[in-house]
Design a protein around this motif. Sequence first.
Motif, PDB file in Angstrom:
ATOM      1  N   ALA A   1       0.820  -1.213   0.000  1.00  0.00           N
ATOM      2  CA  ALA A   1       0.000   0.000   0.000  1.00  0.00           C
ATOM      3  C   ALA A   1       0.853   1.261   0.000  1.00  0.00           C
ATOM      4  N   THR A   2       1.845   1.333   0.898  1.00  0.00           N
ATOM      5  CA  THR A   2       2.680   2.534   0.997  1.00  0.00           C
ATOM      6  C   THR A   2       3.405   2.814  -0.310  1.00  0.00           C
ATOM      7  N   TYR A   3       3.977   1.753  -0.905  1.00  0.00           N
ATOM      8  CA  TYR A   3       4.708   1.908  -2.176  1.00  0.00           C
ATOM      9  C   TYR A   3       3.779   2.435  -3.266  1.00  0.00           C
ATOM     10  N   ILE A   4       2.585   1.881  -3.346  1.00  0.00           N
ATOM     11  CA  ILE A   4       1.640   2.286  -4.393  1.00  0.00           C
ATOM     12  C   ILE A   4       1.163   3.714  -4.182  1.00  0.00           C
ATOM     13  N   PHE A   5       0.941   4.096  -2.936  1.00  0.00           N
ATOM     14  CA  PHE A   5       0.524   5.465  -2.641  1.00  0.00           C
ATOM     15  C   PHE A   5       1.626   6.449  -3.024  1.00  0.00           C
ATOM     16  N   GLU A   6       2.890   6.069  -2.778  1.00  0.00           N
ATOM     17  CA  GLU A   6       4.006   6.931  -3.172  1.00  0.00           C
ATOM     18  C   GLU A   6       4.062   7.095  -4.688  1.00  0.00           C
ATOM     19  N   GLN A   7       3.868   5.989  -5.419  1.00  0.00           N
ATOM     20  CA  GLN A   7       3.892   6.037  -6.879  1.00  0.00           C
ATOM     21  C   GLN A   7       2.765   6.909  -7.428  1.00  0.00           C
TER      22      GLN A   7
ATOM     23  N   LEU B   1       1.257  -3.525 -11.220  1.00  0.00           N
ATOM     24  CA  LEU B   1       2.554  -3.337 -10.577  1.00  0.00           C
ATOM     25  C   LEU B   1       3.705  -3.597 -11.551  1.00  0.00           C
ATOM     26  N   THR B   2       3.487  -4.500 -12.494  1.00  0.00           N
ATOM     27  CA  THR B   2       4.520  -4.787 -13.491  1.00  0.00           C
ATOM     28  C   THR B   2       4.746  -3.587 -14.408  1.00  0.00           C
ATOM     29  N   TYR B   3       3.651  -2.897 -14.775  1.00  0.00           N
ATOM     30  CA  TYR B   3       3.734  -1.757 -15.691  1.00  0.00           C
ATOM     31  C   TYR B   3       3.494  -0.435 -14.962  1.00  0.00           C
ATOM     32  N   GLN B   4       3.918  -0.383 -13.686  1.00  0.00           N
ATOM     33  CA  GLN B   4       3.668   0.766 -12.815  1.00  0.00           C
ATOM     34  C   GLN B   4       4.234   2.069 -13.386  1.00  0.00           C
TER      35      GLN B   4
ATOM     36  N   VAL C   1      -4.670   2.709 -11.019  1.00  0.00           N
ATOM     37  CA  VAL C   1      -5.282   1.383 -11.163  1.00  0.00           C
ATOM     38  C   VAL C   1      -4.873   0.501  -9.988  1.00  0.00           C
ATOM     39  N   SER C   2      -3.585   0.579  -9.631  1.00  0.00           N
ATOM     40  CA  SER C   2      -3.086  -0.206  -8.492  1.00  0.00           C
ATOM     41  C   SER C   2      -3.776   0.209  -7.200  1.00  0.00           C
ATOM     42  N   MET C   3      -3.937   1.534  -7.016  1.00  0.00           N
ATOM     43  CA  MET C   3      -4.592   2.034  -5.801  1.00  0.00           C
ATOM     44  C   MET C   3      -6.044   1.564  -5.735  1.00  0.00           C
ATOM     45  N   THR C   4      -6.740   1.632  -6.863  1.00  0.00           N
ATOM     46  CA  THR C   4      -8.125   1.160  -6.915  1.00  0.00           C
ATOM     47  C   THR C   4      -8.208  -0.330  -6.616  1.00  0.00           C
ATOM     48  N   SER C   5      -7.240  -1.087  -7.139  1.00  0.00           N
ATOM     49  CA  SER C   5      -7.220  -2.535  -6.922  1.00  0.00           C
ATOM     50  C   SER C   5      -7.001  -2.880  -5.459  1.00  0.00           C
ATOM     51  N   ILE C   6      -6.189  -2.079  -4.757  1.00  0.00           N
ATOM     52  CA  ILE C   6      -5.956  -2.313  -3.335  1.00  0.00           C
ATOM     53  C   ILE C   6      -7.269  -2.211  -2.561  1.00  0.00           C
ATOM     54  N   PHE C   7      -8.003  -1.135  -2.793  1.00  0.00           N
ATOM     55  CA  PHE C   7      -9.269  -0.953  -2.076  1.00  0.00           C
ATOM     56  C   PHE C   7     -10.290  -2.013  -2.490  1.00  0.00           C
ATOM     57  N   ALA C   8     -10.281  -2.388  -3.767  1.00  0.00           N
ATOM     58  CA  ALA C   8     -11.209  -3.425  -4.231  1.00  0.00           C
ATOM     59  C   ALA C   8     -10.873  -4.774  -3.602  1.00  0.00           C
ATOM     60  N   PHE C   9      -9.590  -5.083  -3.449  1.00  0.00           N
ATOM     61  CA  PHE C   9      -9.165  -6.338  -2.819  1.00  0.00           C
ATOM     62  C   PHE C   9      -9.621  -6.377  -1.357  1.00  0.00           C
TER      63      PHE C   9
ATOM     64  N   GLN D   1       6.403  -8.207  -7.454  1.00  0.00           N
ATOM     65  CA  GLN D   1       4.958  -8.097  -7.658  1.00  0.00           C
ATOM     66  C   GLN D   1       4.309  -9.418  -8.063  1.00  0.00           C
ATOM     67  N   TYR D   2       5.125 -10.380  -8.502  1.00  0.00           N
ATOM     68  CA  TYR D   2       4.568 -11.678  -8.907  1.00  0.00           C
ATOM     69  C   TYR D   2       4.155 -12.532  -7.704  1.00  0.00           C
ATOM     70  N   CYS D   3       4.378 -12.014  -6.488  1.00  0.00           N
ATOM     71  CA  CYS D   3       3.903 -12.725  -5.300  1.00  0.00           C
ATOM     72  C   CYS D   3       2.384 -12.870  -5.328  1.00  0.00           C
ATOM     73  N   PHE D   4       1.708 -11.962  -6.052  1.00  0.00           N
ATOM     74  CA  PHE D   4       0.247 -12.035  -6.112  1.00  0.00           C
ATOM     75  C   PHE D   4      -0.229 -13.222  -6.944  1.00  0.00           C
ATOM     76  N   LEU D   5       0.650 -13.800  -7.763  1.00  0.00           N
ATOM     77  CA  LEU D   5       0.291 -15.024  -8.479  1.00  0.00           C
ATOM     78  C   LEU D   5       0.145 -16.189  -7.499  1.00  0.00           C
ATOM     79  N   VAL D   6       0.955 -16.184  -6.422  1.00  0.00           N
ATOM     80  CA  VAL D   6       0.840 -17.205  -5.377  1.00  0.00           C
ATOM     81  C   VAL D   6      -0.505 -17.065  -4.680  1.00  0.00           C
ATOM     82  N   PHE D   7      -0.868 -15.825  -4.339  1.00  0.00           N
ATOM     83  CA  PHE D   7      -2.142 -15.590  -3.653  1.00  0.00           C
ATOM     84  C   PHE D   7      -3.328 -15.853  -4.579  1.00  0.00           C
ATOM     85  N   LEU D   8      -3.134 -15.581  -5.882  1.00  0.00           N
ATOM     86  CA  LEU D   8      -4.173 -15.896  -6.865  1.00  0.00           C
ATOM     87  C   LEU D   8      -4.486 -17.389  -6.848  1.00  0.00           C
ATOM     88  N   LEU D   9      -3.443 -18.204  -6.866  1.00  0.00           N
ATOM     89  CA  LEU D   9      -3.623 -19.656  -6.845  1.00  0.00           C
ATOM     90  C   LEU D   9      -4.302 -20.107  -5.554  1.00  0.00           C
ATOM     91  N   GLU D  10      -3.903 -19.501  -4.434  1.00  0.00           N
ATOM     92  CA  GLU D  10      -4.477 -19.874  -3.141  1.00  0.00           C
ATOM     93  C   GLU D  10      -5.957 -19.504  -3.064  1.00  0.00           C
TER      94      GLU D  10
END
Length: 475
Positions: free
Chosen positions: A292-298, A355-358, A367-375, A431-440
């Motif tokens: 969250a902090t990183y995305i807010f900074e970006q 996050l890949t194309y940040q 888009v990343s910020m919106t996705s955080i709140f949506a998640f 950022q590919y850590c979210f692929l692990v959570f996607l699978l879970e």
Amino acid sequence: LFLAVCAVGIGGTFQYGYNVSIINAPTQHIHRFLNETWTNRYHKALNPDLLTFLWSVIASVFSLGGLCGALVGGSIFPYFLIFFFSILFRKGALLMNNVIAILASILMGISFPTGLFELLIVGRFLIGINSGVGICVQPLYLGEVAPKHLRGAMAMGSSIFLTGGILTGQIIGLRELLGGEMYWPLLLSSSCFPAFAQLLFLPWFPESPRYLLIDRGDELGCVKALKRFHGSSEYRREMEDIQQESFALDGEKAKGPCHLFTDRAVRWQLITVIVMTMGQQLSGINAIYFYATYIFEQAGISAEQIPYVTLGTGACECLTALTCGLLIDYVGRRYLIIGGYLLMTLWSIVLTFSLTYQELYPWVPYVSMTSIFAFILSFGLGPGGITNTLIAELFIQSSRPAAYMIGGTISWISFFTIGMLFPFIVNRLKQYCFLVFLLECSSVAAFLFLVIPETKNKSFLAIKKEFHKLNFGRN
């Protein structure tokens, strides 16, 4: 019933959320305190690696205390506690639990003036025990007190107070309030106030009627409690339901967790609890807060403003818990929890791409910020709110405390594990850590779709019958 939810929640899951949240604000102040204390005591500077280790202990000993509290909350910890908690359960255990919170607050509060950082570690361990007991016993009490048509909404009180605790901790931890360098001991010791509030209000409410009749055989006490909760004209329907469950149990005593693991009649209920509690902790919600902090900074938000924007994540979680509480008895548990995991799967995909194309396009950080709140919204509407509700509903009276103990233990172990492994996962996968959570998330959604029935407006005995085919086969 509404006031009972408030009285139970303020010293229960509120404490868990509050104490998870408040430790973040004074991080730098505690580092400085550790350095100064070590220098004054041993006349040499504190090694940076040792500083990191001590801070890790202060932060993570809370989860170790929570694990111990979950074992106590399930009433199967050392045998001398079995008798103690069998007398106190459910309301009495919550009341006595506040003594632990007050002691923890005192120890954390005096750690700075005495120059003993060890008291900080002990205090965090004790408040972890308090949270572990509360997060087990509170939903147990609410699940047994609630009528069928309100059971989901009342059980959601646990999530509402948990997210309310997180949001309150974020607000109190602002530097303008108790997050400043001079006030951090007061911030850590402020957890005594919810404990005092529960000690003041909870004694006015009766014990769980189901516990009184089924576990204690106190029919008169059960009737009096039901009249208090449901009114003198409406209590008979609930009384009949409790009597039917008592008759079906035929004097069966409360089971321990070892009995649940060997009891074929609850095999798939127990597997479901383990999958749900692990899924809740390993779903990626911790990764969201990390990024969250990183995305807010970006997105161009200044470092000074980020703590205030972060309040939005806490408010978002609290709002979704309230929304889930309004929807759960209309939409049903099954649709909400499966839908929540599927939406989290979707937002994990979006976050991986954004996050890949940040840095490619200026609008991508938004888009990343919106996705955080949506998640966070998806988590609150599904796994965050429904998990504890389902644990209460999948088991009858004799198995329910042990089921909460097992669920709580799995949850705290998963919480500790993700806390230890998460930095390594992020460092390796980025950022590919979210692929692990996607699978879970997708795997948990598939499991729940195949296994759990809808439990809305069903008695505990009816839900048990739903699992009969799974546990014993079609015959």
